[in-house]
Design an enzyme around this catalytic site. Structure first.
Site, mmCIF file in Angstrom:
data_model
loop_
_atom_site.group_PDB
_atom_site.id
_atom_site.type_symbol
_atom_site.label_atom_id
_atom_site.label_comp_id
_atom_site.label_asym_id
_atom_site.label_seq_id
_atom_site.Cartn_x
_atom_site.Cartn_y
_atom_site.Cartn_z
ATOM 1 N N TYR A 6 0.384 -1.400 -0.052
ATOM 2 C CA TYR A 6 0.036 -0.141 -0.324
ATOM 3 C C TYR A 6 1.145 0.940 -0.179
ATOM 4 C CZ TYR A 6 -3.536 3.744 1.387
ATOM 5 O OH TYR A 6 -3.607 4.470 1.648
ATOM 6 N N LYS A 50 -24.398 2.959 20.137
ATOM 7 C CA LYS A 50 -24.686 4.588 20.419
ATOM 8 C C LYS A 50 -23.194 4.490 20.917
ATOM 9 C CE LYS A 50 -27.181 8.695 21.998
ATOM 10 N NZ LYS A 50 -26.222 9.240 22.668
ATOM 11 N N GLU A 78 -20.502 9.325 13.086
ATOM 12 C CA GLU A 78 -19.618 9.362 14.421
ATOM 13 C C GLU A 78 -18.185 10.159 13.862
ATOM 14 O OE1 GLU A 78 -22.198 10.491 16.824
ATOM 15 O OE2 GLU A 78 -21.007 11.003 18.497
ATOM 16 N N LYS A 111 -33.674 2.264 15.401
ATOM 17 C CA LYS A 111 -34.520 2.835 15.001
ATOM 18 C C LYS A 111 -35.653 1.821 14.131
ATOM 19 C CE LYS A 111 -30.022 5.583 14.302
ATOM 20 N NZ LYS A 111 -28.926 5.521 13.344
ATOM 21 N N CYS A 127 9.737 7.498 52.842
ATOM 22 C CA CYS A 127 8.679 5.970 52.341
ATOM 23 C C CYS A 127 7.285 5.982 53.069
ATOM 24 C CB CYS A 127 9.154 4.942 51.027
ATOM 25 S SG CYS A 127 8.628 3.692 51.417
ATOM 26 N N CYS A 148 12.976 -2.194 51.688
ATOM 27 C CA CYS A 148 11.390 -1.872 52.121
ATOM 28 C C CYS A 148 10.751 -2.691 51.835
ATOM 29 C CB CYS A 148 10.772 -0.951 51.301
ATOM 30 S SG CYS A 148 9.392 0.172 50.972
HETATM 31 C C1 9MJ Z 1 -24.528 6.846 18.107
HETATM 32 N N1 9MJ Z 1 -23.680 8.272 18.473
HETATM 33 O O1 9MJ Z 1 -23.998 5.715 17.377
HETATM 34 C C2 9MJ Z 1 -27.580 7.697 16.530
HETATM 35 N N2 9MJ Z 1 -25.482 7.333 16.849
HETATM 36 O O2 9MJ Z 1 -29.372 8.641 14.489
HETATM 37 C C3 9MJ Z 1 -26.231 5.930 15.918
HETATM 38 N N3 9MJ Z 1 -26.167 8.256 16.430
HETATM 39 C C4 9MJ Z 1 -28.181 8.601 15.635
HETATM 40 N N4 9MJ Z 1 -27.188 6.970 15.635
HETATM 41 C C5 9MJ Z 1 -30.374 9.625 14.266
HETATM 42 N N5 9MJ Z 1 -25.794 4.878 16.041
HETATM 43 C C6 9MJ Z 1 -30.232 10.603 15.012
HETATM 44 C C7 9MJ Z 1 -28.782 10.332 15.699
#
Ligand code: 9MJ
Length: 666
Positions: free
Chosen positions: A34, A113, A171, A288, A406, A430
């Protein structure tokens, strides 16, 4: 093929390999292959600057620093998410959605998340044209230059069929390992430390100088889309994500599709169980509704969708009171300040202690007993104090200072310049360091006591049979053979080995004392220079500084060690037990055996480091040079030697192996 075609082909190939590496986690070529492609492209671009384009993989860094970020108005707002903290809230969320949709069961796309910063990446005709932070959801900041330095963000989409305008949302995070490494570097450079990976990611993405951002270990995971025009995407969130993946966008490998609230809750459990093993911080999971038409039907409340919810893990940071700062002495003699906290539940575990590392860390935090502090517990790591809540400080508690002795043995505790830690200088004496000191004393390069391994040392100390290294030599056969898994035969073997080890050499003995900063090479240098232990013990710092390769830190460690009566007592006891060695005839500079010889070292040595070899050669009067010339006496060739070996051949300089050098040294 003309140059332009060649350049295009290289770029396409590099982008493809980026995709294999970052998106699929399944590289097709080695790193060096690469790099070769990238270098080839770079050199063609240097020769043909008119052919450089901003989406070339060579053009990630380079823009000049900004004075401020421009504002960016998001064409489609960046959403926030409603939160759930308990299972019931997830059940209620699913029930409401089912009622609205008039259905029995809903399919959910479920994702970890990530605890980072939301970002929107705008691709026009497949080229990254803008990156913006979330900001307040309507207006964010233009961080394009910085986002371009993140290798997991493609500058150009691959494949075909993407919409003319495609906003990819996700993110920006820093991995836990990247965060630790960054803080280590910051610590070395005396720069500000970051409290957690999220803050580090935020601080790094919001740098006005993208050259700094480029040095920070940031990465990106996608979790949605914003504006899409001039083309259409699939009908389900999970399918859209797969489409994006094909175009080179990185998805989280933990993403799944599940059914109903039960599927969501099971996923939450599974991710929580995995949380510590994941390479990045997460603060929960996101559910979701998968179908876009169902999402549309559910709609929004203010800026949060009714079709998604974040189920958060218990917080990893909490507030509590620092009751006291205690000092712990580690096995190596390092004094570590430990925070005693009013017990507090952090992420489901009661925390009552946190490490404070060292004096610098305490000063950085300006933390004082009585302060209210934020404590963070991330996975299995020792809890940390993130910051002091200054607004809650009451009265004037004094600043904390490390003790000068110490707390375990009363020896002088010292912080040597250039080292963040404070060490007990009690070494052999010690109690906190006893086991390590004895293990070191008996190790192969010290007194080399055969059969006295780490386990046995621990047993002997735990059984109160030995308190210091000298006690080893008064061990009785019946004491040793009474130990667990110790037959009389092996007990006798140990006593024989102890007897044998009494006859040693001065350099081994000096090394065995475990004086701070005195390794085997320094021990050898000292032995050669002073010839006897008495002379070394009498040497002052001024005298020590005359010795080859001994600087003020080492000199100071040596005089401090011998200045303490308990260290001298242990040495006396050892000599009374008849630990002995022949003194060495000290040669004057003129008589040194390798005087007038110049060595050059090349390649990797296997028996000792290059710097140790250098010191050892110098101790015998040799010079050690960095490059080969006619004046060189020997070139010592280790594994994978560099061009110096060729140069030696060219000049007819004698080439010797590491083994030959060791012979000369002995
Ligand atoms: C994060 N923070 O990992 C959303 N998020 O979807 C994931 N944030 C999100 N989804 C809609 N996995 C608004 C925020």
């Amino acid at each position: 093929m003309n140059v332009k075609q060649k350049i295009d082909k290289l770029r396409e190939s590099i982008n493809y390999h980026n995709y294999r590496y970052y998106v699929l986690d399944d590289p097709e070529v080695t790193d060096s292959e690469y790099d070769r492609l990238l270098r080839e492209l770079e050199s063609l671009e240097v020769e043909h600057p008119d052919l450089v384009t901003s989406d070339s993989p060579t053009q990630r860094v380079g823009a000049i620093p900004l004075s401020a970020f421009d504002e960016v108005k998001h064409s489609v707002p960046m959403l926030s998410l409603g939160n759930a903290f308990e299972e019931q809230e997830v059940v209620d969320f699913d029930r409401r959605a089912r009622e609205t949709l008039d259905t029995d069961s809903i399919e959910y796309a479920v994702e970890p998340k990530l605890d980072g910063l939301a970002i929107s990446l705008r691709y026009e005709k497949g080229i990254l044209v803008r990156a913006a932070t979330r900001g307040d959801g309507v207006t964010g900041e233009d961080v394009t230059q910085n986002a371009r330095t993140i290798e997991t963000i493609p500058l150009k989409l691959i494949g075909k069929g993407y919409p003319d305008v495609l906003e990819v949302r996700g993110e920006v995070i820093m991995t836990k390992a990247g965060f630790e490494q960054l803080n280590e570097t910051q610590r070395k450079n005396n720069a500000r430390l970051f409290a957690n990976p999220r803050n580090a990611a935020a601080g790094s993405l919001r740098q006005l100088d993208s050259k700094i951002t480029a040095t920070r270990p940031l990465s990106f995971y996608c979790y949605g889309v914003g504006e899409v025009s001039g083309g259409a995407l699939a009908e389900k969130h999970s399918l859209i994500m797969k489409q994006l993946q094909k175009w080179g966008i990185r998805l989280n490998p933990e993403n799944r599709v599940v059914k109903g609230s039960k599927g969501c809750i099971d996923y939450y459990q599974a991710i929580q169980d995995k949380r510590n093993q994941l390479p990045y911080d997460i603060d929960g999971v996101v559910f979701k509704v998968n179908s876009l038409s169902q999402q549309q039907e559910l709609g929004f409340v203010s800026r949060a969708p009714r079709w998604a919810i974040a189920y958060k893990f218990p917080a990893q940071e909490e507030m509590t009171v620092l009751e006291a700062i205690d000092i712990q002495v580690g096995r190596t003699g390092a004094l570590t300040p430990v925070a005693r906290l009013e017990p507090v539940l952090v992420g489901g575990v009661t925390v009552s202690n946190a490490t404070l590392h060292n004096q610098d860390e305490i000063e950085r935090l300006d933390v004082r007993p009585g302060d209210t502090v934020i404590v963070r517990r991330a996975g299995d790591v020792i809890p940390q104090i993130v910051s002091v809540v200054l607004s809650k400080r009451q009265g004037e508690s004094g600043k904390f200072k490390m003790p000068s002795v110490c707390p375990v043995c009363g020896s002088i505790a010292e912080r040597i310049e250039g080292d963040a830690k404070t060490f007990c200088t009690g070494g052999l004496f010690c109690e906190a360091q006893r086991k390590e000191a004895i293990k070191h004393f008996s190790s192969r390069k010290a007194l080399d006591i055969e059969g006295l391994g780490d386990k046995l040392v621990e047993q002997l100390v735990d059984a109160n049979l030995i308190h210091d290294v000298a006690d080893l030599f008064s061990l009785k056969l019946e004491d040793v053979s009474a130990l667990d898994r110790m037959a009389e035969k092996s007990a006798q073997n140990l006593l024989d080995a102890l007897e044998k080890s009494k006859q040693t050499t001065l350099e081994r003995f000096i090394f065995s004392l475990g004086i701070h900063n005195v390794g085997e090479t320094t021990a050898r240098t000292l032995a050669m220079h002073y010839g006897s232990l008495e002379k070394l013990m009498q040497a002052d710092e001024e005298s020590l500084l005359q010795v080859t390769d001994i600087g003020p830190i080492v000199a100071h460690s040596i005089t401090t060690f011998f200045s303490q009566s308990h260290n001298r007592d242990v040495i006396k006891k050892l000599q009374q037990e008849n630990v002995h060695w022949p003194d060495i005839e000290v040669k004057s500079e003129d008589e040194l055996p390798l005087k007038d010889k110049t060595f050059v070292l090349t390649g990797t040595l296997t028996e000792m480091s290059r710097s140790d070899a250098k010191t050892a050669l110098q101790a015998l009067g040799a010079k050690v040079a960095g490059s080969v010339s006619k004046k060189t006496s020997y070139v010592v060739v280790g594994d994978n030697p560099g061009s110096k070996a060729d140069k030696a051949q060219e000049l007819g300089v004698e080439i010797i192996s590491e083994a030959d050098m060791l012979k000369l040294l002995s």
